[in-house]
Design a protein around this motif. Structure first.
Motif, PDB file in Angstrom:
ATOM      1  N   GLY A 145       0.807  -1.205   0.000  1.00 62.36           N
ATOM      2  CA  GLY A 145       0.000   0.000   0.000  1.00 62.36           C
ATOM      3  C   GLY A 145       0.844   1.260   0.000  1.00 62.36           C
ATOM      4  N   PRO A 146       0.403   2.289   0.717  1.00 63.61           N
ATOM      5  CA  PRO A 146       1.080   3.590   0.638  1.00 63.61           C
ATOM      6  C   PRO A 146       2.491   3.599   1.194  1.00 63.61           C
ATOM      7  N   PHE A 147       2.915   2.520   1.890  1.00 59.77           N
ATOM      8  CA  PHE A 147       4.261   2.481   2.444  1.00 59.77           C
ATOM      9  C   PHE A 147       5.310   2.131   1.391  1.00 59.77           C
ATOM     10  N   ARG A 148       4.885   1.745   0.211  1.00 57.45           N
ATOM     11  CA  ARG A 148       5.828   1.389  -0.840  1.00 57.45           C
ATOM     12  C   ARG A 148       5.892   2.521  -1.872  1.00 57.45           C
ATOM     13  N   PRO A 149       7.099   2.867  -2.345  1.00 53.98           N
ATOM     14  CA  PRO A 149       7.246   4.026  -3.253  1.00 53.98           C
ATOM     15  C   PRO A 149       6.417   3.889  -4.521  1.00 53.98           C
ATOM     16  N   GLU A 150       6.271   2.672  -5.045  1.00 50.81           N
ATOM     17  CA  GLU A 150       5.546   2.520  -6.304  1.00 50.81           C
ATOM     18  C   GLU A 150       4.053   2.804  -6.182  1.00 50.81           C
ATOM     19  N   PHE A 151       3.559   2.946  -4.949  1.00 51.55           N
ATOM     20  CA  PHE A 151       2.144   3.258  -4.755  1.00 51.55           C
ATOM     21  C   PHE A 151       1.828   4.664  -5.251  1.00 51.55           C
ATOM     22  N   TRP A 152       2.793   5.573  -5.109  1.00 50.68           N
ATOM     23  CA  TRP A 152       2.589   6.980  -5.472  1.00 50.68           C
ATOM     24  C   TRP A 152       3.137   7.200  -6.889  1.00 50.68           C
ATOM     25  N   ARG A 153       2.223   7.413  -7.848  1.00 51.63           N
ATOM     26  CA  ARG A 153       2.623   7.385  -9.253  1.00 51.63           C
ATOM     27  C   ARG A 153       2.434   8.707  -9.976  1.00 51.63           C
ATOM     28  N   SER A 154       1.957   9.729  -9.304  1.00 54.31           N
ATOM     29  CA  SER A 154       1.737  10.995 -10.004  1.00 54.31           C
ATOM     30  C   SER A 154       3.055  11.572 -10.504  1.00 54.31           C
ATOM     31  N   PRO A 155       3.142  11.942 -11.792  1.00 50.05           N
ATOM     32  CA  PRO A 155       4.388  12.529 -12.315  1.00 50.05           C
ATOM     33  C   PRO A 155       4.557  13.999 -11.934  1.00 50.05           C
ATOM     34  N   LEU A 156       3.576  14.555 -11.224  1.00 47.83           N
ATOM     35  CA  LEU A 156       3.654  15.984 -10.890  1.00 47.83           C
ATOM     36  C   LEU A 156       4.441  16.242  -9.618  1.00 47.83           C
ATOM     37  N   ARG A 157       4.468  15.258  -8.737  1.00 45.13           N
ATOM     38  CA  ARG A 157       5.138  15.480  -7.452  1.00 45.13           C
ATOM     39  C   ARG A 157       6.643  15.630  -7.652  1.00 45.13           C
ATOM     40  N   GLY A 158       7.216  16.471  -6.790  1.00 44.17           N
ATOM     41  CA  GLY A 158       8.654  16.675  -6.832  1.00 44.17           C
ATOM     42  C   GLY A 158       9.046  17.934  -6.093  1.00 44.17           C
ATOM     43  N   PRO A 159      10.334  18.185  -5.953  1.00 41.62           N
ATOM     44  CA  PRO A 159      10.794  19.359  -5.189  1.00 41.62           C
ATOM     45  C   PRO A 159      10.285  20.677  -5.743  1.00 41.62           C
ATOM     46  N   TRP A 160      10.170  20.808  -7.101  1.00 38.76           N
ATOM     47  CA  TRP A 160       9.739  22.098  -7.661  1.00 38.76           C
ATOM     48  C   TRP A 160       8.320  22.429  -7.235  1.00 38.76           C
ATOM     49  N   LEU A 161       7.388  21.497  -7.438  1.00 42.90           N
ATOM     50  CA  LEU A 161       5.996  21.755  -7.084  1.00 42.90           C
ATOM     51  C   LEU A 161       5.859  22.006  -5.588  1.00 42.90           C
ATOM     52  N   THR A 162       6.532  21.191  -4.765  1.00 42.95           N
ATOM     53  CA  THR A 162       6.469  21.385  -3.316  1.00 42.95           C
ATOM     54  C   THR A 162       7.048  22.736  -2.921  1.00 42.95           C
ATOM     55  N   SER A 163       8.107  23.175  -3.598  1.00 41.70           N
ATOM     56  CA  SER A 163       8.725  24.465  -3.278  1.00 41.70           C
ATOM     57  C   SER A 163       7.799  25.623  -3.602  1.00 41.70           C
ATOM     58  N   VAL A 164       7.130  25.561  -4.757  1.00 44.53           N
ATOM     59  CA  VAL A 164       6.214  26.645  -5.131  1.00 44.53           C
ATOM     60  C   VAL A 164       5.055  26.738  -4.142  1.00 44.53           C
ATOM     61  N   PRO A 167       6.273   6.453 -12.515  1.00 46.38           N
ATOM     62  CA  PRO A 167       5.232   7.453 -12.765  1.00 46.38           C
ATOM     63  C   PRO A 167       4.210   6.992 -13.795  1.00 46.38           C
ATOM     64  N   ALA A 168       2.976   7.401 -13.555  1.00 43.38           N
ATOM     65  CA  ALA A 168       1.895   7.158 -14.502  1.00 43.38           C
ATOM     66  C   ALA A 168       1.881   8.286 -15.537  1.00 43.38           C
ATOM     67  N   PRO A 169       1.197   8.072 -16.672  1.00 41.80           N
ATOM     68  CA  PRO A 169       1.088   9.158 -17.654  1.00 41.80           C
ATOM     69  C   PRO A 169       0.372  10.360 -17.045  1.00 41.80           C
ATOM     70  N   PRO A 170       0.783  11.569 -17.374  1.00 48.52           N
ATOM     71  CA  PRO A 170       0.157  12.757 -16.776  1.00 48.52           C
ATOM     72  C   PRO A 170      -1.252  12.971 -17.302  1.00 48.52           C
ATOM     73  N   THR A 171      -2.135  13.353 -16.431  1.00 44.65           N
ATOM     74  CA  THR A 171      -3.494  13.754 -16.816  1.00 44.65           C
ATOM     75  C   THR A 171      -3.721  15.243 -16.572  1.00 44.65           C
ATOM     76  N   MET A 172      -2.752  15.907 -16.008  1.00 48.93           N
ATOM     77  CA  MET A 172      -2.832  17.340 -15.713  1.00 48.93           C
ATOM     78  C   MET A 172      -1.405  17.874 -15.669  1.00 48.93           C
ATOM     79  N   SER A 173      -1.219  19.097 -16.091  1.00 47.12           N
ATOM     80  CA  SER A 173       0.093  19.720 -15.991  1.00 47.12           C
ATOM     81  C   SER A 173       0.267  20.352 -14.617  1.00 47.12           C
ATOM     82  N   ARG A 174       1.510  20.695 -14.306  1.00 49.52           N
ATOM     83  CA  ARG A 174       1.753  21.385 -13.040  1.00 49.52           C
ATOM     84  C   ARG A 174       1.066  22.744 -13.034  1.00 49.52           C
ATOM     85  N   ARG A 175       1.016  23.374 -14.183  1.00 53.11           N
ATOM     86  CA  ARG A 175       0.298  24.650 -14.294  1.00 53.11           C
ATOM     87  C   ARG A 175      -1.176  24.457 -14.007  1.00 53.11           C
TER      88      ARG A 175
END
Length: 927
Positions: free
Chosen positions: A511-530, A720-728
Motif C-alpha cells: 500500500g502507501p508504504f511502498r514508493p511505487e504506490f505513489w505514481r503521479s508525475p507531478l510530485r517533486g521538489p519544484w511543485l512542493t517548493s512553489v 510514474p503514470a502518464p500525466p493527466t494534468m500539468s503542473r500549471r
C-alpha cells in the motif's frame, strides 16, 4: 606537608567553622538576611582556599579536596533548612505520591489531602507561632498552618523531581522529617564532585590540576547550604547536567538523553543544551543535512526523555502537569519587569517594557555565538557562556539556581563566572543589593573575557596557560581519532549496520508504504517548493494577524484572557489603540478570510508531500525518527488549527474541549514547528527554484509534462503514470479553489450587497429587523436574558469611589453622543452602525473616577457562556467615542442587540462590546 598545603588546610578549617554557625540550629529561612555577612565571609575564604590549592602537588591537592569537600558538605547536615522551605514541599509531594495521588492534582491546602497531614508539616496551636509558618486559606491561621510555602497552589516540580521525592519518601524511616532529603542532597553532591574529579583527571591538559578544578564545586559555600542543608533538588539536576556535558562530545544520543533527564528534574539545565550543539553552524566542514542530524541527535533524545517522564503523570493526573510553573513566572516578575528585581541590569539602561525582549535578544546572540563558533569537543564552554549570560540578563533572585554555574566553572575553569553565583546569593540574602552584585559580576566577566583575548590564558587564575593549551591540543588529536573511527565504522559495519542493510532490502508493508504506490508525475521538489512559498507568505499573514488580534483582547486586564497557564506565551507588548477604528476589523477579517483562502493551497501542499509521510522504514536512525516526529507535529498542528478554526467560524463546537485555550496552545505548537521547518527547508526551496526556474515548468503542457529528476526525499515517483494534468493546471486548480473560498467569505467583512455572497460566514446567524437589522451572534434567549430582567426594574450599577444605580431613563437624561463605529466579531464578520449613548468617561466621573486614570470591567446579565464580562483599558474609557449605547441607527436597541444598554468601543473586539450591561466596575486592577 608544605607550607602551602598547611595554609590551604587552615583555610578549609576556617571555611568549615564559618559554615557551621551559618547553618546552625538558630538559623531560620524567615531570617535569612541575618546570614548575609557569615555567608560572604565563607565565600571570601573559599576564594582564598581555591587560590591556595592550585599550586599544590596532585596527591596533596587530591587529599585536601576529598577531606575538605567531605567536611564542607557535612556542615549542611547539622541543622534543619536554614534559608529555604522548599524541602517541606518535597517531603509533602513524596507523601502524596505514596498515597496514590498525583501531586499535580491538589494543592497542600485542599481538603482532599487532609488525611495525609501530620503535626510536622501542618502544626497547630502553639506550633503556628514560630517563623516560616504559612496560614491555610480555609482555616484560622492561629490554629492551623503549614510549613509548606505557597500552600494554595499546585506543585511546580517536573516529573523526575517528583520521582526523586517519592524515592526518598519510600526509603525514609518513620518520623525522619527533613533529614533524608538532606542526606540525599549530600550523596548527590558527593556524586557530582566524583564525576568532576574523574572527568577532569581523564581529560588531557587538566589531569594534574583536576583537584583544583573540582575544588571550585566541592568547597563552594553555596553547595552545602543550598544542595545539602536546604536539600534543593537542583543537586540531581546538576549531577545529570555534568554527566551530559562530559558525554555529549562523544555520544550525542546518550548526552541528549541525559540533558532531557536533567531538564525533567529542573527546567534550568535546559539552558546548557546549546553547549552540546557547539559549532553546529560553523562555516565549512558539514553539510546542512549533517548539521541537522547532529542537532536532532541531541534534541531528539532530550525531548523524548522529557515526554516519557511526563507521560505517566499526565495519564494519572486530572490537572495540568505543569502545575504552578506559569504562575511562578508571573509571581517572580519574569513577565513584568517592573514588578520585581528581574532584568535588573537591563533596566539600568532600558525602559522596563523593553527588558524582556532585550533579554531574549541577548540570550539569542549568545546561543548563536556558541552554535557558530563553539568548540564541539568542549561543550561545557558553550554551556557556561549561555547559562552565565542567562543569569546576567534575567538576574534571578534565588541563590540555589546558580549552583549549576559553579559546576560549569569547575568543568571549564573560567574564574570570572564565579561572581554570578555569588551575586545570586547576595540578591537572595542581601537587602536590596542584588543589582549591584550582578553589575559587579558582569564587570568581572567582561574583565576576564577581555583579558583572555588580550593574552592567552590570562583570564584563568586557577590554571596556567600551558594546561589550557595542552588540553586543546589533546582535544584536537582526539577529534582526529574519532574521525578515523567513524570511517572504519562505515567500511566495516557492525551488527546495527547489518540490520540496517537487511531492513533496507525490504520494501515495507503493501500500500502507501511502498514508493511505487505513489505514481503521479507531478510530485517533486519544484511543485512542493512553489506551494511552500505560497503557504509561507499566507501562514505568516495569518499568524501575524492572529497575534495582533490576541493583543486586541487586552489580555493583561482582569478576566479578558482565561487561558490556563499561558505564562510567557501570553506575552503582551503594547496597549491596544482605539485608532484607527477599523484596525481590528481588518486584522481579524484578514485572519479568518486568509485562513479559509489557504485551505486549498494547504491541501495541495499535503498532497505533494504525502509520500514522505508514509516512507518506509519509519526511521533509520534516532535523528531521522525525530525528524519524522517533527514533520507529523507540523502537519498535525496545521490540520488541527485549520479544522478547529473553521469549526469555530461556523459556531459548530463538536469537539470536547474549549476552543480558545486549544487554539491558543495549538497556535504556538504549530508556529514553533513551522519556524523550524522553514529554517531547515527554505535554503533547499531557494536552491530548487534557482536550479529549475519558475516559468519553464509553468509553460509545459500536459503532453510535455515529465517527472522531475529523482530527489533524496522520495517525492518523485519511481514508477510514474502518464500525466493527466500539468503542473500549471494543478496550481490553477488550487488557486481557483482559493479564489472561490475568498469570494465566499470576504463579503462578511464589508457592508453592502457582497454580504449576501458570504456563504461561508457563520451558519445559523440571526438578524434583527429595521434599524437593528445586522448580525446577532448569540441571542438573548440562548443566554437566559429575558424581558422581565431588562424591564423597568433594570438598574445600571456604577462601582467606584461613588456607588450608584442608574435606570435607563436616568441614562437617557444624560448628554448623549452619536458615532458611526464598526463592530467586528472573532468569527470574521464586521459591520458599521450608528450608535447613540452615554460616554463611558462621563459615567466614570459619576463614579468618582477621573477619566483616563483607570479602566472598567463591564458585567452582563447573561447566564453562562463565555465573555459574561470584559475589561477595558483606561485609554479605551477615555476615548470620547466609547459609549454605553442605548440606541442604534436612531432606534432603541433590540433585546438581541443588548437592550437596555451595551458597550461600544472603537476598534475593540465584538465580545468586548458587552451586551445587557448590569454593572460598570471602575475599580479595575491589572491581572
Amino acid at each position: 606537608m608544605s607550607c602551602r598545603a598547611a595554609g590551604t588546610a587552615v583555610l578549609l578549617v576556617a571555611l568549615v567553622c564559618t559554615l557551621v554557625p551559618a547553618t546552625g540550629e538558630e538559623a531560620v529561612p524567615a531570617d535569612r538576611h541575618g546570614l548575609f555577612w557569615p555567608y560572604m565571609l565563607a565565600w571570601a575564604i573559599f576564594y582564598a582556599a581555591v587560590w591556595a590549592v592550585r599550586g599544590l602537588p596532585r596527591r596533596q591537592a587530591m587529599s585536601l579536596v576529598i577531606v575538605g569537600g567531605t567536611a564542607v558538605t557535612v556542615t549542611g547536615l547539622l541543622s534543619p533548612p536554614a534559608t529555604s522551605t522548599d524541602s517541606y514541599r518535597y517531603a509533602w509531594d513524596g507523601r502524596v505520591q505514596a498515597a496514590g495521588v498525583s501531586p499535580y492534582d491538589h494543592a497542600p491546602a485542599e481538603a482532599e489531602l487532609v488525611p495525609l497531614r501530620d503535626s510536622w508539616l501542618f502544626p497547630r496551636g502553639a506550633g503556628c507561632e514560630g517563623p516560616d509558618r504559612y496560614p491555610l486559606p480555609s482555616a484560622d491561621p492561629m490554629t492551623s498552618c503549614t510549613r509548606i510555602n505557597r500552600p494554595a497552589v499546585h506543585t511546580i516540580y517536573p516529573p523526575l523531581a517528583e520521582a526523586y521525592f517519592l524515592l526518598v519518601h519510600g526509603l525514609s524511616p518513620e518520623g525522619a522529617r527533613h533529614k533524608p532529603l538532606q542526606v540525599g542532597g549530600a550523596l548527590l553532591t558527593f556524586a557530582s564532585s566524583a564525576v568532576l574529579l574523574i572527568a577532569l583527571s581523564r581529560r588531557a591538559g587538566t589531569r594534574d590540576n583536576a583537584p583544583a578544578y573540582t575544588a571550585c564545586y566541592a568547597w563552594c559555600p553555596a553547595v552545602p547550604l543550598e544542595l545539602v542543608n536546604n536539600a534543593h533538588v537542583d543537586a540531581l539536576g546538576v549531577l545529570l547536567a555534568v554527566i551530559a556535558l562530559t558525554t555529549a562530545n562523544r555520544y550525542r544520543v546518550l548526552g541528549g538523553a541525559l540533558f532531557g533527564a536533567a531538564t525533567a528534574v529542573k527546567l534550568l539545565p535546559a539552558v546548557t543544551v546549546p553547549g552540546a550543539l557547539s559549532g553546529v553552524l560553523a562555516k565549512g566542514g558539514k553539510t546542512p543535512t549533517r548539521r541537522m542530524l547532529d542537532t536532532l541527535a541531541v534534541l531528539g533524545p532530550a525531548a523524548l526523555v522529557v515526554a516519557l517522564a511526563y507521560l505517566p503523570y499526565a495519564l494519572a493526573s486530572r490537572g495540568s502537569v505543569l502545575g504552578y510553573f506559569f504562575g511562578y513566572l508571573t509571581e517572580e516578575g519574569y513577565d513584568d519587569a517592573g514588578s520585581r528585581d528581574r532584568y535588573a541590569l537591563l533596566r539600568l539602561v532600558l525602559p522596563d517594557s523593553w527588558a524582556f525582549p532585550a533579554a531574549l535578544v541577548i540570550l539569542g546572540i549568545a546561543i548563536f555565538h556558541v552554535l557558530r563558533h563553539g568548540d564541539a569537543d568542549r561543550p561545557w564552554q558553550g554551556a557556561l557562556l549561555v547559562t552565565g549570560v542567562a543569569f546576567l540578563v534575567f538576574t534571578p533572585g534565588y541563590s540555589w539556581y546558580a549552583v549549576l554555574v559553579v559546576a560549569l566553572v569547575a568543568l571549564d575553569g573560567r574564574w570570572e563566572w564565579l561572581g554570578v553565583p555569588l551575586a545570586s546569593g547576595v540578591a537572595y540574602m542581601g537587602t536590596g543589593s542584588g543589582t549591584i552584585a550582578y553589575a559587579l559580576a558582569a564587570l568581572a566577566v567582561t574583565a576576564g573575557l577581555v583579558a583572555g583575548h588580550c593574552r592567552k590564558g590570562a583570564g584563568a587564575w586557577l590554571w596556567k596557560a600551558r594546561f589550557r593549551q595542552g588540553a586543546r591540543t589533546a582535544d584536537i588529536g582526539f577529534r582526529g581519532d574519532r574521525c578515523r573511527m567513524q570511517r572504519d565504522r562505515e567500511v566495516i559495519p557492525g551488527k546495527k549496520g547489518r540490520l540496517a542493510a537487511r531492513l533496507k532490502g525490504w520494501s515495507g508493508p503493501p500500500g502507501p508504504f511502498r514508493p511505487e504506490f505513489w505514481r503521479s508525475p507531478l510530485r517533486g521538489p519544484w511543485l512542493t517548493s512553489v506551494l511552500g512559498l505560497i503557504l509561507l507568505a499566507g501562514i505568516t499573514l495569518v499568524a501575524i494577524t492572529g497575534l495582533v488580534s490576541y493583543a486586541a483582547y487586552e489580555p493583561r486586564l482582569p478576566g479578558n484572557d482565561t487561558t490556563p497557564g499561558r505564562g510567557l506565551l501570553g506575552f503582551y507588548l503594547f496597549g491596544w489603540p482605539t485608532d484607527p477604528v477599523w484596525l481590528y476589523r481588518v486584522t481579524q477579517g484578514a485572519h479568518v478570510v486568509g485562513g479559509l483562502t489557504l485551505v486549498p493551497i494547504l491541501l495541495a501542499k499535503l498532497w505533494s508531500v504525502i509520500p514522505k509521510l508514509f516512507s518506509w522504514p519509519p526511521a533509520r536512525s534516532v535523528a531521522e525518527a525525530v525528524e519524522r516526529a517533527s514533520l507529523l507535529l507540523l502537519v498535525g498542528g496545521a490540520v488541527f488549527q485549520f479544522v478547529t478554526g473553521i469549526l469555530n467560524i461556523q459556531l459548530f463546537y463538536v469537539f470536547p474541549f474549549s476552543f480558545y485555550p486549544a487554539h491558543f496552545y495549538g497556535a504556538w505548537i504549530f508556529l514553533a514547528a513551522f519556524v523550524v521547518h522553514v529554517v531547515i527547508k527554505l535554503p533547499r526551496v531557494i536552491r530548487t527554484l534557482r536550479t529549475y526556474g519558475l516559468r519553464d515548468y509553468l509553460r509545459l503542457s500536459v503532453a510535455d509534462t515529465r517527472p522531475e529528476p529523482p530527489d533524496p526525499d522520495g517525492l518523485v515517483a519511481t514508477d510514474p503514470a502518464p500525466p493527466t494534468m500539468s503542473r500549471r493546471g494543478l496550481l490553477a486548480f488550487a488557486g481557483g479553489g482559493s479564489l472561490v473560498m475568498f469570494g465566499l467569505s470576504v463579503g462578511q467583512c464589508v457592508d453592502g450587497p457582497l454580504r449576501r455572497t458570504a456563504l461561508l460566514a457563520p451558519h445559523g446567524r440571526h438578524y434583527g429587523t429595521g434599524p437593528n437589522d445586522f448580525q446577532v451572534n448569540k441571542t438573548a434567549a440562548s443566554l437566559g436574558v429575558t424581558p422581565d430582567r431588562t424591564g423597568e426594574s433594570w438598574r445600571l450599577a456604577l462601582v467606584g469611589p461613588h456607588r450608584m444605580g442608574l435606570s435607563r431613563e436616568d441614562l437617557l437624561a444624560m448628554p448623549l453622543y452619536t458615532y458611526a463605529l464598526p463592530i467586528a466579531c472573532v468569527e470574521g464578520w464586521s459591520t458599521v452602525q450608528t450608535w447613540t449613548g452615554v460616554r463611558l468617561a462621563d459615567l466614570a466621573r459619576l463614579a468618582g473616577i477621573r477619566a483616563g486614570s483607570t479602566g472598567v470591567t463591564a458585567r452582563s446579565l447573561q447566564r453562562g457562556g463565555y465573555f459574561g464580562q470584559a475589561s477595558l483599558s483606561a485609554a479605551q474609557v477615555a476615548d470620547p467615542r466609547s459609549l454605553l449605547a442605548l440606541r442604534v441607527n436612531g432606534a432603541d436597541l433590540s433585546l438581541d442587540h443588548g437592550y437596555p444598554a451595551r458597550v461600544i468601543v472603537p476598534n475593540a473586539p465584538g465580545v468586548h462590546n458587552t451586551k445587557w450591561v448590569r454593572e460598570l466596575d471602575f475599580t479595575q486592577e491589572r491581572s
